[in-house]
Design a protein around this motif. Structure first.
Motif, PDB file in Angstrom:
ATOM      1  N   ARG A   1      78.450 -68.606  35.180  1.00 50.56           N
ATOM      2  CA  ARG A   1      77.683 -68.785  36.415  1.00 50.56           C
ATOM      3  C   ARG A   1      77.801 -70.185  37.014  1.00 50.56           C
ATOM      4  O   ARG A   1      77.592 -70.354  38.222  1.00 50.56           O
ATOM      5  N   ARG A   2      78.165 -71.183  36.223  1.00 56.17           N
ATOM      6  CA  ARG A   2      78.338 -72.526  36.798  1.00 56.17           C
ATOM      7  C   ARG A   2      79.528 -72.545  37.747  1.00 56.17           C
ATOM      8  O   ARG A   2      79.472 -73.156  38.823  1.00 56.17           O
ATOM      9  N   ASP A   3      80.600 -71.874  37.363  1.00 53.63           N
ATOM     10  CA  ASP A   3      81.761 -71.774  38.244  1.00 53.63           C
ATOM     11  C   ASP A   3      81.416 -70.963  39.486  1.00 53.63           C
ATOM     12  O   ASP A   3      81.807 -71.330  40.603  1.00 53.63           O
ATOM     13  N   LEU A   4      80.659 -69.890  39.315  1.00 58.38           N
ATOM     14  CA  LEU A   4      80.246 -69.069  40.447  1.00 58.38           C
ATOM     15  C   LEU A   4      79.401 -69.886  41.418  1.00 58.38           C
ATOM     16  O   LEU A   4      79.553 -69.780  42.647  1.00 58.38           O
ATOM     17  N   ALA A   5      78.504 -70.725  40.872  1.00 59.48           N
ATOM     18  CA  ALA A   5      77.660 -71.558  41.721  1.00 59.48           C
ATOM     19  C   ALA A   5      78.471 -72.545  42.550  1.00 59.48           C
ATOM     20  O   ALA A   5      78.050 -72.950  43.643  1.00 59.48           O
ATOM     21  N   ALA A   6      79.651 -72.906  42.045  1.00 58.03           N
ATOM     22  CA  ALA A   6      80.530 -73.832  42.755  1.00 58.03           C
ATOM     23  C   ALA A   6      81.502 -73.106  43.673  1.00 58.03           C
ATOM     24  O   ALA A   6      82.491 -73.683  44.139  1.00 58.03           O
ATOM     25  N   GLY A   7      81.220 -71.821  43.943  1.00 54.16           N
ATOM     26  CA  GLY A   7      82.043 -71.062  44.870  1.00 54.16           C
ATOM     27  C   GLY A   7      83.234 -70.379  44.244  1.00 54.16           C
ATOM     28  O   GLY A   7      84.090 -69.845  44.949  1.00 54.16           O
ATOM     29  N   GLY A   8      83.304 -70.384  42.892  1.00 51.35           N
ATOM     30  CA  GLY A   8      84.432 -69.763  42.215  1.00 51.35           C
ATOM     31  C   GLY A   8      84.197 -68.305  41.881  1.00 51.35           C
ATOM     32  O   GLY A   8      83.109 -67.766  42.088  1.00 51.35           O
ATOM     33  N   GLN A   9      85.231 -67.676  41.325  1.00 57.27           N
ATOM     34  CA  GLN A   9      85.160 -66.277  40.919  1.00 57.27           C
ATOM     35  C   GLN A   9      84.472 -66.096  39.571  1.00 57.27           C
ATOM     36  O   GLN A   9      84.167 -64.976  39.182  1.00 57.27           O
ATOM     37  N   ALA A  10      84.289 -67.215  38.849  1.00 57.89           N
ATOM     38  CA  ALA A  10      83.735 -67.186  37.486  1.00 57.89           C
ATOM     39  C   ALA A  10      84.675 -66.505  36.502  1.00 57.89           C
ATOM     40  O   ALA A  10      84.318 -66.266  35.348  1.00 57.89           O
ATOM     41  N   ALA A  11      85.878 -66.210  36.928  1.00 55.24           N
ATOM     42  CA  ALA A  11      86.859 -65.530  36.080  1.00 55.24           C
ATOM     43  C   ALA A  11      88.234 -65.634  36.745  1.00 55.24           C
ATOM     44  O   ALA A  11      88.310 -65.745  37.979  1.00 55.24           O
ATOM     45  N   PRO A  12      89.295 -65.568  35.949  1.00 55.11           N
ATOM     46  CA  PRO A  12      89.262 -65.656  34.495  1.00 55.11           C
ATOM     47  C   PRO A  12      89.081 -67.109  34.028  1.00 55.11           C
ATOM     48  O   PRO A  12      89.486 -68.041  34.722  1.00 55.11           O
ATOM     49  N   LEU A  13      88.484 -67.271  32.840  1.00 53.09           N
ATOM     50  CA  LEU A  13      88.272 -68.604  32.274  1.00 53.09           C
ATOM     51  C   LEU A  13      89.308 -68.951  31.205  1.00 53.09           C
ATOM     52  O   LEU A  13      89.496 -70.125  30.884  1.00 53.09           O
TER      53      LEU A  13
ATOM     54  N   PRO B   1      92.302 -66.711  44.720  1.00 52.92           N
ATOM     55  CA  PRO B   1      91.656 -66.294  43.471  1.00 52.92           C
ATOM     56  C   PRO B   1      91.015 -64.920  43.582  1.00 52.92           C
ATOM     57  O   PRO B   1      90.450 -64.584  44.615  1.00 52.92           O
ATOM     58  N   ARG B   2      91.121 -64.178  42.491  1.00 48.35           N
ATOM     59  CA  ARG B   2      90.510 -62.852  42.491  1.00 48.35           C
ATOM     60  C   ARG B   2      90.238 -62.408  41.053  1.00 48.35           C
ATOM     61  O   ARG B   2      90.932 -62.813  40.113  1.00 48.35           O
ATOM     62  N   SER B   3      89.211 -61.593  40.912  1.00 48.71           N
ATOM     63  CA  SER B   3      88.864 -61.008  39.625  1.00 48.71           C
ATOM     64  C   SER B   3      88.237 -59.652  39.892  1.00 48.71           C
ATOM     65  O   SER B   3      87.781 -59.367  41.001  1.00 48.71           O
TER      66      SER B   3
ATOM     67  N   LEU C   1      89.291 -74.077  35.739  1.00 50.88           N
ATOM     68  CA  LEU C   1      90.426 -74.570  36.520  1.00 50.88           C
ATOM     69  C   LEU C   1      90.207 -74.115  37.961  1.00 50.88           C
ATOM     70  O   LEU C   1      90.325 -72.920  38.248  1.00 50.88           O
ATOM     71  N   PRO C   2      89.876 -75.018  38.876  1.00 53.44           N
ATOM     72  CA  PRO C   2      89.644 -74.610  40.265  1.00 53.44           C
ATOM     73  C   PRO C   2      90.833 -73.892  40.898  1.00 53.44           C
ATOM     74  O   PRO C   2      90.650 -73.031  41.762  1.00 53.44           O
ATOM     75  N   SER C   3      92.059 -74.218  40.453  1.00 53.41           N
ATOM     76  CA  SER C   3      93.236 -73.543  40.988  1.00 53.41           C
ATOM     77  C   SER C   3      93.282 -72.079  40.567  1.00 53.41           C
ATOM     78  O   SER C   3      94.002 -71.268  41.157  1.00 53.41           O
ATOM     79  N   VAL C   4      92.497 -71.722  39.547  1.00 51.41           N
ATOM     80  CA  VAL C   4      92.416 -70.346  39.063  1.00 51.41           C
ATOM     81  C   VAL C   4      91.223 -69.626  39.686  1.00 51.41           C
ATOM     82  O   VAL C   4      91.357 -68.543  40.261  1.00 51.41           O
ATOM     83  N   THR C   5      90.046 -70.222  39.572  1.00 54.10           N
ATOM     84  CA  THR C   5      88.819 -69.519  39.990  1.00 54.10           C
ATOM     85  C   THR C   5      88.472 -69.723  41.456  1.00 54.10           C
ATOM     86  O   THR C   5      87.690 -68.952  42.018  1.00 54.10           O
TER      87      THR C   5
ATOM     88  N   ALA D   1      86.847 -72.415  42.490  1.00 57.78           N
ATOM     89  CA  ALA D   1      85.642 -73.243  42.551  1.00 57.78           C
ATOM     90  C   ALA D   1      85.913 -74.526  43.327  1.00 57.78           C
ATOM     91  O   ALA D   1      87.064 -74.974  43.458  1.00 57.78           O
ATOM     92  N   ALA D   2      84.839 -75.143  43.824  1.00 61.62           N
ATOM     93  CA  ALA D   2      84.957 -76.363  44.630  1.00 61.62           C
ATOM     94  C   ALA D   2      85.516 -77.526  43.837  1.00 61.62           C
ATOM     95  O   ALA D   2      85.990 -78.512  44.413  1.00 61.62           O
ATOM     96  N   GLY D   3      85.467 -77.446  42.528  1.00 63.74           N
ATOM     97  CA  GLY D   3      86.010 -78.512  41.691  1.00 63.74           C
ATOM     98  C   GLY D   3      85.785 -78.215  40.240  1.00 63.74           C
ATOM     99  O   GLY D   3      85.178 -77.196  39.863  1.00 63.74           O
ATOM    100  N   PRO D   4      86.269 -79.110  39.347  1.00 62.87           N
ATOM    101  CA  PRO D   4      86.053 -78.921  37.909  1.00 62.87           C
ATOM    102  C   PRO D   4      84.553 -78.971  37.603  1.00 62.87           C
ATOM    103  O   PRO D   4      83.812 -79.765  38.163  1.00 62.87           O
ATOM    104  N   ARG D   5      84.117 -78.122  36.693  1.00 66.16           N
ATOM    105  CA  ARG D   5      82.712 -78.056  36.320  1.00 66.16           C
ATOM    106  C   ARG D   5      82.586 -77.917  34.798  1.00 66.16           C
ATOM    107  O   ARG D   5      83.381 -77.235  34.147  1.00 66.16           O
ATOM    108  N   VAL D   6      81.569 -78.582  34.247  1.00 66.03           N
ATOM    109  CA  VAL D   6      81.210 -78.394  32.854  1.00 66.03           C
ATOM    110  C   VAL D   6      80.484 -77.053  32.751  1.00 66.03           C
ATOM    111  O   VAL D   6      79.498 -76.825  33.460  1.00 66.03           O
ATOM    112  N   LEU D   7      80.965 -76.173  31.886  1.00 64.00           N
ATOM    113  CA  LEU D   7      80.460 -74.795  31.836  1.00 64.00           C
ATOM    114  C   LEU D   7      79.543 -74.568  30.646  1.00 64.00           C
ATOM    115  O   LEU D   7      79.808 -75.054  29.549  1.00 64.00           O
ATOM    116  N   GLY D   8      78.491 -73.805  30.849  1.00 61.02           N
ATOM    117  CA  GLY D   8      77.669 -73.327  29.748  1.00 61.02           C
ATOM    118  C   GLY D   8      76.400 -74.118  29.523  1.00 61.02           C
ATOM    119  O   GLY D   8      76.287 -75.296  29.882  1.00 61.02           O
ATOM    120  N   GLY D   9      75.426 -73.454  28.928  1.00 67.01           N
ATOM    121  CA  GLY D   9      74.186 -74.074  28.500  1.00 67.01           C
ATOM    122  C   GLY D   9      74.160 -74.186  26.984  1.00 67.01           C
ATOM    123  O   GLY D   9      74.817 -73.416  26.288  1.00 67.01           O
TER     124      GLY D   9
END
Length: 376
Positions: free
Chosen positions: A137-149, A243-245, A358-362, A364-372
């Motif tokens: 969800r962190r990648d999704l919040a940054a506008g990414g597909q959240a997948a694939p990781l 990007p697509r998933s 990887l923003p080039s994959v998902t 996302a607006a940029g690199p993000r630290v993922l997970g809680g």
């Protein structure tokens, strides 16, 4: 050196994969041990119903999540006990959870979302280990597909100087990673290409009873229905640029049934579904190459359950005559354990405060630290 456990349950819903991984401060990663915890049929059916239901009660979600989490804890316990590892030796568990629905483009009633059943608080309580979870969800919040990781992990394992390579995960759905040579400035590209085992397994189960088509033998006994294949390939997803998933929200047996006339032989449909996977992978590879101006890749590394499907690998080889299919075991990592290993590695990245996407994959607006992080 530090020990991490990665947990993965994919869209095939056959069980929990648990991988024990060793990392060092440089990010070097080594697979030490594995354990596959089978999924009870009752839980599998419960999860499948949740994936396909239009409306779900919170109590149903909570019940499935609890059972799933306890199965994860059992997988961790068996992995550690079987290898003489004490809980205190494990730095963290990286838990992906079980995807129930994935809608990265949103829907008519609201925003984009992705839902994985997981209870990292309970998992920490049951195992006594620190848990890292909720990676998507962190990648999704940054506008990414959240997948694939997994492509970030593929890059860490397989990127080499002097050659373009492909990594293809054949799980319930197929996702592709295009790795440039290490010295290249080109970005890593990765995206879902379409269905793989999800449709093959479901059609096989409907007509043959067993969960999967061993070695693709039933598909190999049929003939590809080219007219049906053309209808299936008209699905807009196959022509959408990355990007697509995707997931069961798009590709399921009802989707398939809408394209059938009712006169097809069941084994011919199975053969056509196998050809659909191979064709959509080949289309995806061409799309990825065009994005970065890449030459034909030297090698393709198949992984996931589909890496054991000889019929599917033959179809891929026919579609990719200039690219060698190279087993991931040649690189020291068995085909079945890349995804579980990826979430162990992503847990390490999280604790080190390093981006996992990887923003080039998902996208996302940029690199993000993922997970809680959940303390034991």
């Amino acid at each position: 050196m530090a020990l991490f456990v990665g947990l993965m349950s994919g869209t095939s819903l056959d069980g929990i994969d648990a991988a024990l991984v060793e990392t060092d401060s440089t990010g070097s990663v080594r697979l030490l041990a594995t354990h596959a915890e089978p999924m009870p049929e009752t839980l599998r059916e419960q999860l499948l119903e949740l994936c396909q239901a239009e409306r779900v009660a919170f109590a149903e979600l909570a019940s499935a999540e609890d059972a799933f989490c306890r199965l994860q804890a059992a997988a961790v316990g068996h992995l550690l006990a079987g290898n003489g590892i004490a809980t205190e030796q494990v730095t963290a568990i990286g838990s992906h959870g079980q995807t129930i629905e994935h809608a990265p483009w949103g829907h008519a009633e609201g925003p984009a979302y992705t839902l994985q059943l997981d209870n990292p608080s309970l998992l920490a309580e049951l195992t006594g280990c620190q848990v890292v979870a909720d990676f998507r969800r962190r990648d999704l919040a940054a506008g990414g597909q959240a997948a694939p990781l997994a492509p970030a992990f593929h890059e860490a394992l397989f990127r080499q100087p002097g050659q373009w390579q492909l990594v293809l995960n054949l799980g319930g759905f197929a996702n592709l990673t295009l790795l440039p040579p290490r010295e290249s400035k080109a970005k890593v590209i990765g995206f879902d290409t379409g269905p793989a085992n999800a449709l093959l397994d479901a059609w096989h189960a409907r007509h043959r009873g067993a969960r999967f088509d061993a070695d693709g033998a039933w598909a190999a006994s049929g003939r590809v229905d080219e007219t049906l294949l053309e209808r299936l390939l008209a699905e807009p997803f196959f022509h959408r640029p990355p990007p697509r998933s995707t997931g069961r929200e798009v590709f399921h047996l009802d989707w398939l049934s809408r394209h059938l006339t009712g006169r097809e032989r069941a084994e011919d449909v199975q053969a056509t579904l196998a050809e659909l996977t191979a064709t959509s992978v080949a289309l995806g590879i061409e799309m990825a190459r065009e994005l970065v101006g890449a030459p034909v890749a030297t090698a393709l590394i198949p992984c996931g359950g589909g890496a054991h499907n000889r019929d599917l690998l033959y179809r891929l080889a026919q579609r990719l005559p200039e690219t060698a299919l190279v087993p991931s075991s040649d690189w020291g990592w068995p085909a079945d354990w890349l995804e579980a290993g990826a979430f162990a590695w992503l847990a390490w990245r999280r604790l080190e405060g390093m981006p996992g996407n990887l923003p080039s994959v998902t996208g996302a607006a940029g690199p993000r630290v993922l997970g809680g992080v959940y303390a034991p």
